[in-house]
Design a protein around this motif. Structure first.
Motif, short mmCIF file in Angstrom:
data_model
loop_
_atom_site.label_atom_id
_atom_site.label_comp_id
_atom_site.label_asym_id
_atom_site.label_seq_id
_atom_site.Cartn_x
_atom_site.Cartn_y
_atom_site.Cartn_z
N LEU A 78 -47.47 -29.26 0.24
CA LEU A 78 -47.17 -30.12 1.39
C LEU A 78 -45.98 -30.94 0.98
CD1 LEU A 78 -50.75 -31.21 2.51
CD2 LEU A 78 -49.25 -29.50 3.56
N VAL A 79 -44.85 -30.75 1.66
CA VAL A 79 -43.59 -31.35 1.24
C VAL A 79 -42.86 -31.98 2.42
CG1 VAL A 79 -43.26 -29.75 -0.70
CG2 VAL A 79 -42.33 -29.17 1.54
N ALA A 80 -41.89 -32.82 2.08
CA ALA A 80 -40.97 -33.37 3.07
C ALA A 80 -39.55 -33.15 2.55
CB ALA A 80 -41.23 -34.86 3.26
N VAL A 81 -38.62 -33.00 3.47
CA VAL A 81 -37.22 -32.82 3.07
C VAL A 81 -36.67 -34.16 2.63
CG1 VAL A 81 -34.92 -32.11 3.82
CG2 VAL A 81 -36.94 -30.90 4.69
N ASP A 82 -36.18 -34.21 1.40
CA ASP A 82 -35.64 -35.44 0.83
C ASP A 82 -34.12 -35.51 0.94
OD1 ASP A 82 -36.26 -37.91 -0.79
OD2 ASP A 82 -34.84 -36.90 -2.15
N ALA A 83 -33.46 -34.35 0.79
CA ALA A 83 -32.00 -34.34 0.83
C ALA A 83 -31.50 -32.95 1.22
CB ALA A 83 -31.42 -34.74 -0.53
N VAL A 84 -30.37 -32.94 1.92
CA VAL A 84 -29.68 -31.71 2.28
C VAL A 84 -28.21 -31.93 1.98
CG1 VAL A 84 -29.14 -30.06 4.13
CG2 VAL A 84 -31.35 -31.25 4.14
N GLU A 85 -27.65 -31.16 1.06
CA GLU A 85 -26.25 -31.33 0.66
C GLU A 85 -25.52 -30.00 0.78
OE1 GLU A 85 -24.75 -34.17 -0.23
OE2 GLU A 85 -26.61 -35.30 -0.03
N ARG A 86 -24.34 -30.04 1.38
CA ARG A 86 -23.51 -28.85 1.49
C ARG A 86 -22.78 -28.65 0.17
NH1 ARG A 86 -18.95 -27.54 6.01
NH2 ARG A 86 -18.37 -25.54 5.10
N ILE A 87 -22.80 -27.41 -0.32
CA ILE A 87 -22.08 -27.04 -1.53
C ILE A 87 -21.35 -25.73 -1.22
CG2 ILE A 87 -22.24 -26.43 -3.98
CD1 ILE A 87 -24.86 -28.06 -4.08
N GLY A 88 -20.08 -25.83 -0.94
CA GLY A 88 -19.32 -24.63 -0.57
C GLY A 88 -19.87 -24.04 0.72
N ASP A 89 -20.19 -22.75 0.68
CA ASP A 89 -20.74 -22.06 1.85
C ASP A 89 -22.26 -22.10 1.89
OD1 ASP A 89 -18.18 -21.37 2.63
OD2 ASP A 89 -18.22 -19.43 1.58
N HIS A 90 -22.87 -22.89 1.02
CA HIS A 90 -24.32 -22.96 0.92
C HIS A 90 -24.79 -24.40 1.06
CE1 HIS A 90 -23.18 -19.21 -1.12
NE2 HIS A 90 -24.33 -18.74 -0.63
N ILE A 91 -26.11 -24.56 1.06
CA ILE A 91 -26.68 -25.91 1.03
C ILE A 91 -27.72 -25.99 -0.08
CG2 ILE A 91 -26.25 -26.51 3.44
CD1 ILE A 91 -29.24 -25.85 4.00
N SER A 92 -27.85 -27.19 -0.61
CA SER A 92 -28.91 -27.50 -1.54
C SER A 92 -29.91 -28.36 -0.78
CB SER A 92 -28.36 -28.28 -2.74
OG SER A 92 -29.42 -28.78 -3.52
N VAL A 93 -31.17 -27.95 -0.79
CA VAL A 93 -32.22 -28.69 -0.10
C VAL A 93 -33.24 -29.15 -1.12
CG1 VAL A 93 -34.05 -28.59 1.65
CG2 VAL A 93 -31.93 -27.27 1.97
N LEU A 94 -33.50 -30.47 -1.15
CA LEU A 94 -34.54 -31.01 -2.03
C LEU A 94 -35.77 -31.30 -1.19
CD1 LEU A 94 -32.80 -33.60 -4.39
CD2 LEU A 94 -33.60 -31.30 -4.93
N LEU A 95 -36.88 -30.71 -1.60
CA LEU A 95 -38.17 -30.97 -0.98
C LEU A 95 -39.03 -31.68 -2.01
CD1 LEU A 95 -38.83 -27.39 0.49
CD2 LEU A 95 -37.80 -29.33 1.67
N LYS A 96 -39.77 -32.69 -1.58
CA LYS A 96 -40.67 -33.39 -2.49
C LYS A 96 -42.06 -33.39 -1.89
CE LYS A 96 -37.30 -36.41 -4.67
NZ LYS A 96 -36.93 -37.79 -4.99
N GLY A 97 -43.06 -33.17 -2.75
CA GLY A 97 -44.42 -33.17 -2.24
C GLY A 97 -45.44 -32.84 -3.31
N ARG A 98 -46.60 -32.42 -2.83
CA ARG A 98 -47.73 -32.15 -3.72
C ARG A 98 -48.24 -30.72 -3.55
NH1 ARG A 98 -48.65 -37.52 -2.28
NH2 ARG A 98 -48.79 -38.87 -4.08
N LEU A 99 -48.78 -30.20 -4.63
CA LEU A 99 -49.46 -28.92 -4.62
C LEU A 99 -50.69 -29.05 -3.74
CD1 LEU A 99 -49.35 -26.11 -5.98
CD2 LEU A 99 -50.73 -27.07 -7.83
#
Length: 151
Positions: A78-99
């Motif tokens: 169970l996670v929530a989106v913490d950050a979305v960053e564009r890197i070139g033609d891609h994105i880095s998505v950080l999800l934080k949560g618990r197992l």
């Protein structure tokens, strides 16, 4: 902290798993008192809008993640989106949560379901191997969620 290679990730949306093909991904067990995990997805930019929407809404997402080896059973988070960053033609998505919970015994439940369908021999083996890779939702899982919704 422990880090692991993320092989695949899917997010449950409207009772269906939406898979987000990874360019790369890692998962980090922070091993802290809150039992928090960080999932970093490196994916195609075309998925940016949906992750931005989930971030803005602070929606808690049900993620299914295969870790380390393709044959491994997906772990539920169970996670929530913490950050979305564009890197070139891609994105880095950080999800934080618990197992979510311990091992769900997917293989055993899948085999039981296939045997109930009357499969055997080569047909059983081929379907089992296919479904272990594609991970369709099982009848037991759908029934359990329907029961929980009616409570």
């Amino acid at each position: 902290m422990k880090t692991f290679k993320m092989i695949s990730v899917g997010i449950l949306v409207d009772d269906k798993i939406n898979n987000f093909p990874l360019v790369d991904g890692i998962i980090i067990n922070q091993e802290n008192s809150h039992r928090m995990w960080i999932l970093e997805l490196f994916i195609e930019q075309k998925h940016q809008q949906i992750f931005e929407e989930w971030k803005a809404s602070k929606e808690v997402l049900d993620a299914r993640v295969v870790i380390s080896y393709p044959e491994n059973e997906p772990a539920g988070f169970l996670v929530a989106v913490d950050a979305v960053e564009r890197i070139g033609d891609h994105i880095s998505v950080l999800l934080k949560g618990r197992l979510k919970r311990a091992r769900s015994q997917y293989a055993e439940h899948l085999l039981e379901e296939l045997l109930t369908e009357g499969l055997s021999g080569d047909e059983l083996l081929q379907r089992f191997e296919h479904d272990m890779r594609s991970r369709p939702r099982l009848k037991k899982e759908r029934e359990r969620e329907t029961e929980q919704e009616s409570l």
